[in-house]
Design an enzyme around this catalytic site. Structure first.
Site, short mmCIF file in Angstrom:
data_model
loop_
_atom_site.label_atom_id
_atom_site.label_comp_id
_atom_site.label_asym_id
_atom_site.label_seq_id
_atom_site.Cartn_x
_atom_site.Cartn_y
_atom_site.Cartn_z
CG HIS A 125 -1.87 1.13 1.29
ND1 HIS A 125 -1.88 2.02 2.32
CD2 HIS A 125 -2.84 1.55 0.44
CE1 HIS A 125 -2.82 2.94 2.10
NE2 HIS A 125 -3.41 2.67 0.97
CG HIS A 145 -0.92 5.64 -1.59
ND1 HIS A 145 -1.86 6.53 -2.06
CD2 HIS A 145 -1.61 4.62 -1.06
CE1 HIS A 145 -3.09 6.05 -1.81
NE2 HIS A 145 -2.95 4.89 -1.19
CG HIS A 175 -7.65 2.16 -2.35
ND1 HIS A 175 -6.82 2.69 -3.31
CD2 HIS A 175 -7.00 2.32 -1.17
CE1 HIS A 175 -5.72 3.16 -2.73
NE2 HIS A 175 -5.81 2.95 -1.43
CD GLU A 218 -5.50 9.68 -4.40
OE1 GLU A 218 -5.56 9.74 -5.62
OE2 GLU A 218 -4.48 9.32 -3.79
CG HIS A 273 -8.93 9.32 0.36
ND1 HIS A 273 -7.59 9.60 0.17
CD2 HIS A 273 -8.96 8.08 0.90
CE1 HIS A 273 -6.87 8.57 0.57
NE2 HIS A 273 -7.66 7.63 1.01
CG HIS A 327 -6.93 8.14 5.21
ND1 HIS A 327 -6.28 7.05 5.69
CD2 HIS A 327 -7.40 7.79 3.99
CE1 HIS A 327 -6.33 6.06 4.80
NE2 HIS A 327 -7.01 6.49 3.76
CG HIS A 341 -10.32 3.09 1.55
ND1 HIS A 341 -10.23 3.68 0.30
CD2 HIS A 341 -9.33 3.63 2.29
CE1 HIS A 341 -9.22 4.54 0.30
NE2 HIS A 341 -8.65 4.54 1.49
CU1 CUO Z 1 -4.64 4.10 0.00
CU2 CUO Z 1 -6.87 5.76 1.64
O1 CUO Z 1 -5.19 4.80 1.85
O2 CUO Z 1 -5.98 5.58 -0.26
#
Ligand code: CUO
Length: 736
Positions: free
Chosen positions: A250, A254, A279, A391, A406, A410, A446
């Site tokens: 992950h 990113h 996701h 996002e 997003h 988080h 998510h």
């Molecule tokens: Cu990968 Cu929320 O953690 O996009």
């Protein structure tokens, strides 16, 4: 020993230049050539990344084989007054076998913004201020005109910038600079192990390292069940959430698809769509694991005023901030965030407003850009536009209107224990890309995000039989053959693997230091697929998916529900001869995964050989050991779906990818277009056509579905060792 290793390091430098120096017999110049060479050798960057919490003036490498010398004005504030003393204590005379790399002074662009983050603070890409800091640093690193300038800039900034921020920006720069391609970027689990391993490991490591100095070090065993007990039913799937491989994946995903920074690294082919798909697949895989463990599918966290029932106590220490990562108690509620420290103020109402506006755009099938124009979402790139909006990446067409749903979602979850900073607490694991997947709240949040995408997909036309079919191609059957197992049965069990930690720990004396972790594994297997081709010889794309057959009540799924539970297992091209074809494909070849050896590789900066099989894979890709969900001891019923489509319709014409290979179904191909023209997740990305209520009714002749089982055996196998029957593997108890 030390000088031998130093020689190995030196030999990785350009030998041509070294030989020329020796030929001239000018030994004085040899040193200068080597130092100069180090600044032109991309492997020098790996030494710079070694032990990021330890100052640069300590010798680097497993055997202290490299000694960086930076001008005193670039030492951190803490050490600058003692520059000459440090030179005496840590300089060349203290490490006589080490290669000295002299870093020259250089005038650097303005870095006042990233320098504002203290070294002992935690860095989060979800905090807009931190994001700007990272964008600036990445921009500076990418802007360096030569490799030697980049290495120099990296060395000169290393000790004055927060280590989490510096490592993040360095990793992105190294992944994206042309002159650092094929450098085997160390995984963040080795550089910042605090984000991956139980805090007890570090205490044990400090004890062992002194007691066993010079002797053999026994791997420190991390119990599988260390964050909770079975009283917490969510803990049944902790082996998935806390798996090192998926958290590494992950983080790496990113880094490859940063949501901010120079346009050249953000604006990648279909990146918004891939963010959605990656996701979506994480949620599908999580739900699969939940069903295997008799848990219901994850509920979306879509009402931000609701309590978040699930608590999470990560048991991680932050070595950077010298604090524990804060837990989240059960039944907490999100609150407005007002944190002067991070210059961050937003309300729950903001999140709601952005959510509702995005839903409005989805249902109207158009979004509004900053010029007030309507942007159509109904076309093939609608999903990509929507992905960037939700996002939100810097490609979002209107952050004023659609906000930062997003990323701030988080953060709001991660700071629920101290939203106004009154307790001077830092954020929890949801605030960090390397740790977020450990928390049950990640999946609830998510799942909410994915539901937005599924609402959008419901507006898309359903695939017709013609769009799904492949004239003249009939799939006649599929079998799965597992090593040592029964036909059509996947076999899963626990496995123990060792992970090296020493590169990320600032403890002395040095030497290898291993943690032994227990993770899910499956027996390698092979698909055997029978395909009849009544047409000419041609290429086909084989798409393999798998889903649970029954829901929580034991009732077979209707396809509308089952389609979002399908996990991609593999996708590849094959030549279809006229007549009968038997296609065999191994599980280790899967297009979603990177090999086991890549996740658990040994790290040694001196052994960077492009010939290593695992070296040829990038860090991005689902870990091979989690390709198959856990199943159950009685045999968990699944449906394996195979489809062959016409490669002529799928193909993307582009040069062969250069450099390392990724698990491209989830990661795409670096610097290339996504290698499949179909929408990601095809054919399960849209609701099925009228009349196709079940998977069997959905089938066209180029598809096949077979009933299979996943059988889990509660034993633990040591990698390359003997299997041991195991029933307990909990904190304080030894396995075996
Ligand atoms: Cu990968 Cu929320 O953690 O996009």
């Amino acid at each position: 020993m030390r000088s031998k290793t130093a020689a190995t390091f030196q030999s990785t430098f350009s030998m041509g230049l070294v030989n020329m120096c020796v030929y001239l017999g000018l030994l004085f110049l040899v040193g200068q050539c080597l130092a100069q060479n180090a600044l032109n050798d991309k492997n020098t960057l790996l030494y710079l990344m070694d032990r990021p919490l330890e100052p640069l003036f300590y010798a680097k490498g497993a055997n202290k084989e490299v000694l960086f010398q930076v001008p005193s004005e670039y030492l951190s504030d803490q050490y600058r007054p003692f520059a000459s003393d440090l030179e005496n204590r840590f300089g060349a005379q203290s490490e006589p076998g080490a290669t000295a790399v002299n870093i020259p002074s250089m005038s650097l662009p303005d870095l006042s913004l990233p320098k504002r983050l203290r070294r002992d603070e935690l860095f989060s890409t979800f905090v807009p201020l931190h994001r700007k800091m990272a964008e600036r640093l990445v921009e500076v690193f990418l802007g360096m005109r030569s490799l030697s300038d980049f290495i120099t800039a990296a060395a000169l900034t290393r000790d004055s910038i927060n280590p989490g921020l510096w490592t993040f920006a360095m990793s992105i720069a190294m992944l994206h600079r042309n002159d650092t391609q094929n450098v085997d970027l160390p995984p963040v689990s080795a550089l910042l192990p605090e984000k991956f391993f139980d805090r007890a490991v570090f205490t044990r490591a400090r004890q062992d390292i002194n007691i066993l100095e010079g002797g053999e070090r026994i791997p420190i065993e991390i119990p599988r069940d260390y964050t909770a007990t079975d009283v917490e039913i969510e803990h049944r799937v902790a082996y998935f959430r806390e798996d090192m491989g998926i958290n590494l994946h992950h983080w790496t995903w990113h880094l490859v698809y940063p949501f901010g920074g120079p346009l050249s690294i953000v604006n990648k082919d279909r990146r918004g769509e891939l963010w959605y798909y990656q996701h979506q697949q994480i949620i599908a895989r999580y739900d699969f694991e939940r069903l295997c463990n008799r848990l219901g599918r994850v509920k979306p966290f879509n009402n931000f005023r609701d309590v978040l029932e699930e608590g999470y106590f990560p048991k991680l220490d932050s070595l950077v901030a010298s604090r524990v990562w804060p837990p989240r108690f059960e039944n907490t509620k999100l609150r407005d965030v007002n944190r002067a420290e991070q210059e961050l103020v937003f309300t729950i109402q903001d999140l709601e407003r952005w959510r509702d506006r995005i839903y409005e755009a989805i249902h109207e099938n158009r979004a509004r850009n900053t010029r007030g124009e309507n942007v159509d979402l109904s076309g093939p790139n609608g999903i990509d536009i929507l992905g960037n909006i939700i996002e939100s990446s810097s490609l979002s067409i209107n952050t004023n209107l659609y906000g930062n749903l997003h990323n701030l979602g988080h953060f709001a979850i991660s700071i629920v224990h101290d939203p106004d900073h009154r307790h001077l607490e830092t954020f929890g694991v949801m605030g960090d890309l390397a740790t977020a997947m450990r928390d049950p709240a990640f999946y609830r949040f998510h799942k909410f995000i994915d539901d937005m995408f599924q609402d959008y997909k419901a507006t898309q036309p359903r695939y017709t039989v013609q769009e799904l079919g492949f004239e003249g191609v009939n799939v006649r059957g599929v079998e799965v053959l597992s090593n040592g197992g029964r036909m059509n049965e996947f076999n899963t069990f626990w496995e123990q693997s060792d992970v090296e930690l020493s590169r990320g720990l600032d403890i002395a004396p040095r030497g290898p230091l291993f943690a032994r972790i227990t993770h899910l594994q499956h027996a390698p297997f092979m698909y055997r697929i029978q395909v009849e081709n009544t047409g000419q010889q041609r290429m086909g794309t084989v798409r393999i998916f798998m889903a649970p057959k029954f829901d929580e009540r034991g009732v077979p799924y209707v396809l509308r529900q089952q389609r979002i539970l399908f996990i991609e297992m593999d996708k590849f091209q094959t030549m279809l001869r006229r007549g009968s074809n038997t296609i065999e494909r191994r599980s280790t070849e899967s297009s979603i995964t990177i090999p086991y050896e890549r996740t658990f590789r040994r790290l040694d900066a001196t052994k960077q050989t492009p010939d290593d099989q695992q070296f040829n894979y990038c860090g991005c890709g689902w870990p091979q050991h989690l390709l198959v969900p856990k199943g159950s001891s009685e045999g968990f019923p699944v449906e394996l779906f195979v489809m062959v489509t016409n490669y002529a319709d799928d193909r993307v014409d582009q040069p062969e990818p250069a450099g390392c290979r990724a698990g491209h179904s989830y990661c795409g191909l670096f610097n290339r277009r996504y290698p499949d023209r179909k929408p990601m997740g095809f054919p399960f990305d849209r609701n099925p056509r009228q009349g196709a209520e079940t998977l069997r009714q959905f089938l066209t002749p180029n598809m096949f579905v077979a009933d299979m089982t996943i059988r889990f055996s509660d034993r633990t196998q040591v990698r390359n060792g003997t299997a041991r029957i195991q029933t307990t593997n909990r904190r304080g108890s030894n396995v075996g």
